[in-house]
Enzyme design. Structure first.
Site, PDB file in Angstrom:
ATOM      1  N   GLN A 118       0.878  -1.065  -0.029  1.00 57.37           N
ATOM      2  CA  GLN A 118       0.196  -0.015   0.093  1.00 57.37           C
ATOM      3  C   GLN A 118       0.762   1.036   0.057  1.00 57.37           C
ATOM      4  OE1 GLN A 118      -3.605  -1.041   0.682  1.00 57.37           O
ATOM      5  NE2 GLN A 118      -4.046   0.822  -0.298  1.00 57.37           N
ATOM      6  N   LYS A 158      -3.006  -1.342   6.822  1.00 59.38           N
ATOM      7  CA  LYS A 158      -3.822  -2.264   6.390  1.00 59.38           C
ATOM      8  C   LYS A 158      -4.343  -2.860   7.743  1.00 59.38           C
ATOM      9  CE  LYS A 158      -5.905  -4.519   2.847  1.00 59.38           C
ATOM     10  NZ  LYS A 158      -6.182  -3.914   1.519  1.00 59.38           N
ATOM     11  N   ASP A 216     -12.146  -4.163   2.286  1.00 53.57           N
ATOM     12  CA  ASP A 216     -11.345  -5.450   1.466  1.00 53.57           C
ATOM     13  C   ASP A 216     -12.096  -6.501   1.321  1.00 53.57           C
ATOM     14  OD1 ASP A 216      -8.391  -5.434   0.264  1.00 53.57           O
ATOM     15  OD2 ASP A 216      -8.588  -7.383   1.524  1.00 53.57           O
TER      16      ASP A 216
HETATM   17  P1  NDP Z   1     -14.389  -9.502  -1.820  1.00 54.59           P
HETATM   18  O1  NDP Z   1     -14.537 -10.232  -0.693  1.00 54.59           O
HETATM   19  O2  NDP Z   1     -15.560  -8.623  -2.383  1.00 54.59           O
HETATM   20  O3  NDP Z   1     -14.181 -10.528  -3.048  1.00 54.59           O
HETATM   21  C1  NDP Z   1     -13.271 -11.789  -3.337  1.00 54.59           C
HETATM   22  C2  NDP Z   1     -13.710 -12.693  -4.031  1.00 54.59           C
HETATM   23  O4  NDP Z   1     -12.602 -13.586  -4.485  1.00 54.59           O
HETATM   24  C3  NDP Z   1     -14.947 -13.621  -3.602  1.00 54.59           C
HETATM   25  O5  NDP Z   1     -15.646 -13.800  -4.917  1.00 54.59           O
HETATM   26  C4  NDP Z   1     -14.119 -14.932  -3.253  1.00 54.59           C
HETATM   27  O6  NDP Z   1     -14.840 -16.117  -3.225  1.00 54.59           O
HETATM   28  C5  NDP Z   1     -13.073 -14.941  -4.244  1.00 54.59           C
HETATM   29  N1  NDP Z   1     -12.201 -15.720  -3.915  1.00 54.59           N
HETATM   30  C6  NDP Z   1     -11.384 -15.798  -2.739  1.00 54.59           C
HETATM   31  N2  NDP Z   1     -10.519 -16.659  -2.723  1.00 54.59           N
HETATM   32  C7  NDP Z   1     -10.452 -17.240  -4.093  1.00 54.59           C
HETATM   33  C8  NDP Z   1      -9.634 -18.128  -4.719  1.00 54.59           C
HETATM   34  N3  NDP Z   1      -8.590 -18.810  -4.241  1.00 54.59           N
HETATM   35  N4  NDP Z   1      -9.960 -18.423  -5.847  1.00 54.59           N
HETATM   36  C9  NDP Z   1     -11.018 -17.698  -6.367  1.00 54.59           C
HETATM   37  N5  NDP Z   1     -11.849 -16.766  -6.127  1.00 54.59           N
HETATM   38  C10 NDP Z   1     -11.454 -16.578  -4.823  1.00 54.59           C
HETATM   39  O7  NDP Z   1     -13.110  -8.645  -2.146  1.00 54.59           O
HETATM   40  P2  NDP Z   1     -12.876  -7.667  -3.041  1.00 54.59           P
HETATM   41  O8  NDP Z   1     -12.849  -7.828  -4.427  1.00 54.59           O
HETATM   42  O9  NDP Z   1     -12.691  -6.489  -2.280  1.00 54.59           O
HETATM   43  O10 NDP Z   1     -11.058  -7.917  -2.967  1.00 54.59           O
HETATM   44  C11 NDP Z   1     -10.220  -8.930  -3.946  1.00 54.59           C
HETATM   45  C12 NDP Z   1      -8.970  -8.548  -4.001  1.00 54.59           C
HETATM   46  O11 NDP Z   1      -8.826  -7.064  -4.439  1.00 54.59           O
HETATM   47  C13 NDP Z   1      -7.894  -8.631  -2.880  1.00 54.59           C
HETATM   48  O12 NDP Z   1      -6.714  -9.097  -2.852  1.00 54.59           O
HETATM   49  C14 NDP Z   1      -7.972  -7.348  -2.166  1.00 54.59           C
HETATM   50  O13 NDP Z   1      -6.898  -7.073  -1.450  1.00 54.59           O
HETATM   51  C15 NDP Z   1      -7.719  -6.344  -3.759  1.00 54.59           C
HETATM   52  N6  NDP Z   1      -8.355  -5.079  -3.602  1.00 54.59           N
HETATM   53  C16 NDP Z   1      -9.444  -4.666  -3.296  1.00 54.59           C
HETATM   54  C17 NDP Z   1      -9.632  -3.537  -3.095  1.00 54.59           C
HETATM   55  C18 NDP Z   1     -11.157  -2.853  -2.954  1.00 54.59           C
HETATM   56  O14 NDP Z   1     -11.384  -1.753  -3.274  1.00 54.59           O
HETATM   57  N7  NDP Z   1     -12.048  -3.863  -2.610  1.00 54.59           N
HETATM   58  C19 NDP Z   1      -8.828  -2.350  -3.712  1.00 54.59           C
HETATM   59  C20 NDP Z   1      -7.264  -2.739  -3.985  1.00 54.59           C
HETATM   60  C21 NDP Z   1      -7.450  -4.244  -3.691  1.00 54.59           C
HETATM   61  P3  NDP Z   1     -15.521 -16.190  -1.746  1.00 54.59           P
HETATM   62  O15 NDP Z   1     -16.900 -15.546  -1.777  1.00 54.59           O
HETATM   63  O16 NDP Z   1     -15.901 -18.009  -2.094  1.00 54.59           O
HETATM   64  O17 NDP Z   1     -14.461 -16.272  -0.959  1.00 54.59           O
END
Ligand code: NDP
Length: 460
Positions: free
Chosen positions: A125, A140, A180
Site C-alpha cells: 500500500q 492495512k 477489502d
Molecule cells: P471480495 O471479498 O469482495 O471478493 C473476493 C472474491 O474472491 C470472492 O468472490 C471470493 O470468493 C473470491 N476468492 C477468494 N479466494 C479465491 C480463490 N482462491 N480463487 C477464486 N476466488 C477466490 O474482495 P475484493 O473484491 O474487495 O478484493 C479482492 C482482491 O482485490 C483482494 O486481493 C484485495 O486486497 C484487492 N483489492 C481490493 C480493493 C477494493 O477496493 N475492494 C482495492 C485494491 C485491492 P468467496 O466468496 O468464495 O470467498
C-alpha cells in the site's frame, strides 16, 4: 553494513550489496512471514538501479526504515454468536508508513488473515498510495474472522467489538480504513456507527467506502475494478491491442471482479469466466455481469447459482482451473498467489496476450517471470488496482469539504489518475534502464516519492 566510502567508485556493487544486506536483515527479523518477504523481495529487486544512481538514500537508511512498520496493533476481538456462545478472533492494524499522509488501507475479514498477510498488504500500500499522487500514507488491517455463514447480527456484534478496540488508533487525519475482502459497505457502516458512538458526534472522514447516502463517494464501489481495466487499456493501447473483441477471464466474483467485468464488457470484451473460492462458471458467449451482481450483491449466494439463470453456462468445482481456459486477457481479481507457474504455463500455451492484477499480489513470482520471458504484457497490482484507494482519497476530500461529486466527475478523475499512474510507471522504467517494464516502473515511481518525503522529514 556496507562501507559506502570503500565501494563508492562502483555504484552498482554498492547498490547490490546494500539491497542484499538489508534483505538478509529483513528475512531474519521477519522469519516465517512468507507473504511479507515475497512482497519485499519483489520491491528490493527493482530498486537496485535507484540506489546505484542515488547513493544518498543508502546513507539515510531508507530501505531499513521503509521495511519496519511505524507500529503494529494486535488485539483480542471477543463476540457472542446468536446462540450465546462466545468466540475470540484476533484483530490487526499495521500502520506502516505516514510520510505522505494519514495511514490509508482496507480492512480484511477472512480466516486466512495473519500478521504476514497484513504486513505484505500494508507494505504494498505504501507504493500504491504514493503512485496515486494523493496525500495518503499506508496501512492495512483485518481479522481472522470468517463472515461466511454468519447472521447479520453476528457480523454487527463482531464489527462493534473489533471497532471498540481499533477506534483508539483511528481518526480523519491519523488513520482512515476502508473495505477489502469480506468487508463491504455494510461492514464499513457498522464500523462508522461504532466509531461515532465511542467518540460522540458524527465524523464521516474516518472511513471510506461508505454508503453514498451517508458520506460515501459515488463511484467508490466501482473504482478498483474500473481502474484496473482503465490501466490495462492504456497498456494494451501502447501495444496496439484493445479490450474490444478480446476474450477475458476474471477470477473472483467480489467487488473488484464484478466491476472489472462490467468495464471490460463496456469496452467491448467478452468475459468468458469468473469464480469464487468454490468453483468457476464458464460461458463462451459471455458472462452476464448483471446476473453476477444479483447473485453476489443481492442474494449473497455462491457463483454456482449462475446456472440457475443461464443454463448454457458450465460450472466447474474448484477455482484453480479457471486459468486452463483460453483467453487474450487475464484479470486475477480474487486473492494473493492465486495464479501460479502452472497456471501461467497453461495461459501462455492458450494464447494469452496480457495480464492485469486486480487483486493484491495474485500472481506468484514464478508466474510473473514466465510472463516476462514470453513477452506477455503485465500490469502489476500496486499500479493497476490503485483506483480504489485513489477514489477513497477523493472520498476523504469530499468529506472534508462537506460536498459530493457526481458519478461522472469521480469516474473522470479516476480515469485521469489511472492514465497518470501508467505514464509515471513507463517513465520511471525508461529512466532507470528497464523500458516497458511496468513492475520495475511502478516500484521505482512509487518508491521515489516516499523516499524523498523520508529524506525531507529527517531520520525517524
Ligand atoms: P471480495 O471479498 O469482495 O471478493 C473476493 C472474491 O474472491 C470472492 O468472490 C471470493 O470468493 C473470491 N476468492 C477468494 N479466494 C479465491 C480463490 N482462491 N480463487 C477464486 N476466488 C477466490 O474482495 P475484493 O473484491 O474487495 O478484493 C479482492 C482482491 O482485490 C483482494 O486481493 C484485495 O486486497 C484487492 N483489492 C481490493 C480493493 C477494493 O477496493 N475492494 C482495492 C485494491 C485491492 P468467496 O466468496 O468464495 O470467498
Amino acid at each position: 553494513m556496507t562501507n559506502i566510502n570503500e565501494t563508492y567508485n562502483d555504484p552498482k556493487k554498492l547498490a547490490n550489496d546494500y539491497v542484499h544486506e538489508v534483505y538478509e536483515e529483513v528475512k531474519k527479523r521477519n522469519a516465517g512471514e512468507s507473504e511479507f518477504l515475497q512482497a519485499t523481495r519483489e520491491i528490493f529487486d527493482s530498486l537496485r538501479p535507484v540506489f546505484a544512481k542515488n547513493p544518498h538514500y543508502i546513507e539515510d537508511g531508507i530501505l531499513e526504515r521503509l521495511t519496519e512498520p511505524d507500529r503494529i496493533i494486535t488485539f483480542r476481538v471477543a463476540w457472542e454468536d446468536d446462540q450465546g456462545k462466545v468466540h475470540v478472533n484476533r484483530g490487526y492494524r499495521v500502520q506502516f508508513n505516514s510520510e505522505l499522509g494519514p495511514y490509508k488501507g482496507g480492512i480484511r475479514f477472512h480466516p486466512s488473515v495473519n500478521l504476514s498477510i497484513m504486513k505484505f498488504l500494508a507494505f504494498e500500500q505504501i507504493f500504491k498510495n504514493s503512485l496515486t499522487g494523493q496525500p495518503i500514507g499506508a496501512g492495512k488491517g483485518g481479522s481472522d474472522f470468517d463472515p461466511k455463514n454468519k447472521s447479520e447480527r453476528e457480523i454487527m456484534r463482531f464489527v462493534q467489538s473489533f471497532m471498540t478496540e481499533l477506534s483508539k488508533y483511528l481518526g480523519p487525519d491519523l488513520d482512515v480504513p476502508a473495505g477489502d475482502i469480506g468487508v463491504g459497505r455494510r461492514e464499513v457502516g457498522y464500523m462508522t456507527g461504532q466509531y461515532n458512538r465511542i467518540h460522540g458526534g458524527f465524523e464521516p472522514g474516518v472511513f471510506t467506502g461508505k454508503d453514498p447516502n451517508y458520506g460515501g463517494s459515488l463511484g467508490r464501489k466501482e473504482a478498483t475494478g474500473y481502474g484496473t481495466v482503465y490501466f490495462a487499456e492504456e497498456m494494451l493501447k501502447t501495444n496496439d491491442l484493445h479490450f474490444k473483441g478480446s476474450k477475458v477471464i476474471v477470477s473472483g466474483s467480489g467487488n473488484v471482479s464484478t466491476y472489472a467485468m462490467e468495464k471490460a464488457i463496456e469496452l467491448g470484451a467478452t468475459v468468458i469466466a469468473c469464480s469464487d473460492s468454490g468453483g468457476y462458471i464458464y460461458d463462451e458467449n459471455g458472462i452476464d455481469v448483471e446476473t453476477v451482481k444479483q447473485i453476489k450483491e443481492v442474494e449473497g449466494e455462491r457463483i454456482k447459482k449462475y446456472r440457475k439463470y443461464h443454463s448454457t453456462a458450465k460450472y466447474v468445482e474448484g477455482c484453480e482451473d479457471i486459468w486452463s481456459l483460453s483467453c487474450d486477457i487475464a484479470l486475477p481479481c480474487a486473492t494473493q498467489n492465486e495464479l501460479d507457474e502452472a497456471a501461467a504455463v497453461k495461459l501462455i500455451e492458450n494464447g494469452l496476450k496480457a495480464v492485469a492484477e486486480g487483486a493484491n499480489m495474485p500472481c506468484t513470482q514464478e508466474a510473473i517471470n514466465l510472463f516476462k520471458e514470453h513477452k506477455i504484457l503485465f500490469a502489476p497490482a500496486k499500479a493497476a488496482n490503485a483506483g480504489g484507494v485513489a477514489v477513497s482519497a477523493m472520498e476523504m476530500s469530499q468529506n472534508s469539504m462537506r460536498l459530493s461529486w457526481t458519478t461522472e466527475e469521480v469516474d473522470e478523475r479516476l480515469h485521469t489518475v489511472m492514465k497518470n499512474i501508467y505514464a509515471s510507471c513507463l517513465q520511471a522504467a525508461e529512466e532507470y534502464g528497464h523500458p516497458g517494464d511496468l513492475v520495475v516502473g511502478a516500484n521505482i515511481a512509487g518508491f521515489l516519492k516516499v523516499a524523498n518525503a523520508m529524506v525531507s522529514h529527517g531520520i525517524r
